[in-house]
Motif scaffolding. Structure first.
Motif, PDB file in Angstrom:
ATOM      1  N   ALA A 183       0.822  -1.211   0.000  1.00  0.00           N
ATOM      2  CA  ALA A 183       0.000   0.000   0.000  1.00  0.00           C
ATOM      3  C   ALA A 183       0.858   1.264   0.000  1.00  0.00           C
ATOM      4  O   ALA A 183       0.473   2.287  -0.560  1.00  0.00           O
ATOM      5  CB  ALA A 183      -0.930   0.001   1.208  1.00  0.00           C
ATOM      6  N   ALA A 184       2.041   1.176   0.623  1.00  0.00           N
ATOM      7  CA  ALA A 184       2.887   2.365   0.791  1.00  0.00           C
ATOM      8  C   ALA A 184       3.283   2.995  -0.526  1.00  0.00           C
ATOM      9  O   ALA A 184       3.356   4.217  -0.638  1.00  0.00           O
ATOM     10  CB  ALA A 184       4.130   2.001   1.598  1.00  0.00           C
ATOM     11  N   ARG A 185       3.551   2.165  -1.540  1.00  0.00           N
ATOM     12  CA  ARG A 185       3.978   2.762  -2.807  1.00  0.00           C
ATOM     13  C   ARG A 185       2.839   3.515  -3.471  1.00  0.00           C
ATOM     14  O   ARG A 185       3.060   4.527  -4.135  1.00  0.00           O
ATOM     15  CB  ARG A 185       4.586   1.710  -3.728  1.00  0.00           C
ATOM     16  N   ALA A 186       1.609   3.024  -3.286  1.00  0.00           N
ATOM     17  CA  ALA A 186       0.464   3.726  -3.870  1.00  0.00           C
ATOM     18  C   ALA A 186       0.079   4.956  -3.053  1.00  0.00           C
ATOM     19  O   ALA A 186      -0.534   5.885  -3.575  1.00  0.00           O
ATOM     20  CB  ALA A 186      -0.727   2.778  -3.973  1.00  0.00           C
ATOM     21  N   HIS A 191      11.061   7.789   0.592  1.00  0.00           N
ATOM     22  CA  HIS A 191      12.027   6.703   0.754  1.00  0.00           C
ATOM     23  C   HIS A 191      12.257   6.340   2.213  1.00  0.00           C
ATOM     24  O   HIS A 191      12.377   5.157   2.561  1.00  0.00           O
ATOM     25  CB  HIS A 191      13.358   7.086   0.096  1.00  0.00           C
ATOM     26  N   GLY A 192      12.336   7.340   3.059  1.00  0.00           N
ATOM     27  CA  GLY A 192      12.557   7.072   4.476  1.00  0.00           C
ATOM     28  C   GLY A 192      11.386   6.345   5.112  1.00  0.00           C
ATOM     29  O   GLY A 192      11.567   5.383   5.867  1.00  0.00           O
ATOM     30  N   SER A 195      11.328   2.739   3.781  1.00  0.00           N
ATOM     31  CA  SER A 195      12.425   1.924   4.312  1.00  0.00           C
ATOM     32  C   SER A 195      12.145   1.494   5.745  1.00  0.00           C
ATOM     33  O   SER A 195      12.471   0.362   6.138  1.00  0.00           O
ATOM     34  CB  SER A 195      13.744   2.699   4.231  1.00  0.00           C
ATOM     35  N   ARG A 196      11.536   2.354   6.522  1.00  0.00           N
ATOM     36  CA  ARG A 196      11.209   1.974   7.904  1.00  0.00           C
ATOM     37  C   ARG A 196      10.163   0.856   7.932  1.00  0.00           C
ATOM     38  O   ARG A 196      10.249  -0.061   8.747  1.00  0.00           O
ATOM     39  CB  ARG A 196      10.730   3.208   8.685  1.00  0.00           C
ATOM     40  N   LEU A 197       9.175   0.952   7.056  1.00  0.00           N
ATOM     41  CA  LEU A 197       8.176  -0.117   6.969  1.00  0.00           C
ATOM     42  C   LEU A 197       8.832  -1.437   6.570  1.00  0.00           C
ATOM     43  O   LEU A 197       8.566  -2.485   7.167  1.00  0.00           O
ATOM     44  CB  LEU A 197       7.114   0.231   5.918  1.00  0.00           C
TER      45      LEU A 197
END
Length: 357
Positions: A183-186, A191-192, A195-197
């Protein structure tokens, strides 16, 4: 037979025509059996690999039938039986999510009966995500209607929230984090944030196959990365892949992404890139034959090895593949998979024979 005049009309010079004729004659005389390959007549474009007996097929059938009756206990037991084999557990969650897309009555009953179930919550989070994605479709963003894109973006926060809730119920399970990473990319995480996810996912399952594939998509140029960032991620993943794991195959998917974006001319072919492919080949050679993902990865490996002219490494892969050529790499550009597959393995075999004298 193509005449020399037709070749000339196509723009081939004399030297090229002679070379083409010589290669054609060699191919016509090619005997696959001499190189440990099956005859062309036995090539099967209908499948990527042989049919494999699945000892869990009856259990899956029971789960499917029970879900269609509105029952949930079989589904719950099915996921729980995977234990901490996180790849297998995710595969089972995905099957349940597909069932819930047809009818989620049984899932609602499961959640009502077991509100503390992280598995049920993870299935629901994945369901919300895929419902949103089905509206958007798989096209590039500029090909999606504004209305569909708006609906997609409106639904995504609910999926992310559901995944966070699932992670609270099952803190050791990487499954909810696969949903979040997807979901994060949508949701245009920077980037930060992303990356944490992803590090949360890897903390729970360092070699999670689906999680790494979703992360690769984030770093692809079509989303929030670049060729360089995607290549770096694929290389780092390859370096971390343990023996016996298909994780090394993520590198092959990165090459496919690069080809889709920039065509074959944009693919890396340096000595370092070729060494990476050899590392993938050695890694896949340690994967158990029972792993269902191995078949598809072998086709990708054979395709990219021949593309790079790495015929010595490609030939044993073609031998392992056998007669099955119904995989995506051989259909690229609308080609007949039998022709594409046979041409690639024939080239590999003839070049190996030539180099060995």
């Amino acid at each position: 037979m193509i005449s020399i005049f037709a070749l000339a009309a196509a723009g081939l010079g004399a030297a090229s025509m002679v070379s083409w004729i010589r290669r054609s004659r060699k191919r016509a005389a090619f005997d696959p059996a001499r190189h440990g390959l099956v005859p062309r007549a036995e090539l099967d474009p209908g499948r990527a690999g042989p049919h494999r007996a699945d000892p869990g097929r009856e259990t899956v059938a029971e789960v499917v039938l029970a879900a269609r009756r509105g029952e949930w206990k079989q589904a719950a037991a099915y996921v729980e039986a995977a234990g901490e084999d996180w790849d297998e557990r995710w595969s089972r969650v995905e099957l349940l999510r597909e069932l819930a897309q047809e009818d989620d009555d049984w899932l609602q009953r499961w959640r009502e009966a077991r509100p503390e179930s992280g598995d049920a919550a993870t299935v629901r989070a994945g369901l919300l995500l895929h419902r949103a994605w089905s509206i958007r479709g798989g096209a590039y963003a500029d090909q999606v209607s504004p209305a569909d894109m708006a609906t997609f973006r409106r639904m995504l926060p609910d999926a992310m929230k559901a995944a966070h809730e699932a992670s609270g119920l099952a803190p050791d399970d990487p499954g909810p984090w696969v949903v979040m990473v997807t979901a994060a990319r949508a949701l245009d995480y920077d980037h930060g944030q992303f990356s944490r996810l992803f590090e949360e996912l890897r903390a729970r399952a360092p070699h999670h196959w689906a999680g790494h594939l979703q992360a690769l998509q984030y770093w692809a140029p079509k989303w929030h990365g670049s060729q360089e960032l995607m290549g770096r991620f694929a290389g780092d993943t390859l370096a971390l892949a343990p023996p016996g794991s298909v994780l090394c195959g993520v590198y092959l998917h990165a090459l496919d992404e690069a080809e889709a974006q920039r065509g074959r001319r944009g693919l890396p072919t340096t000595a370092e890139d070729k060494e990476m492919l050899l590392i993938v080949a050695r890694g896949l050679a340690t994967v158990p034959e029972t792993d269902p993902r191995l078949v598809g990865l072998r086709h990708l490996l054979a395709y990219h090895l021949t593309r790079c002219g790495m015929y010595e490494a490609a030939l044993p892969v073609f031998r392992a593949i056998g007669p099955w050529c119904g995989a995506e790499p051989w259909r690229k550009g609308g080609r007949d998979p039998v022709d594409a597959f046979d041409e690639a393995r024939t080239t590999a075999a003839l070049e190996v024979a030539r180099n060995r004298g």
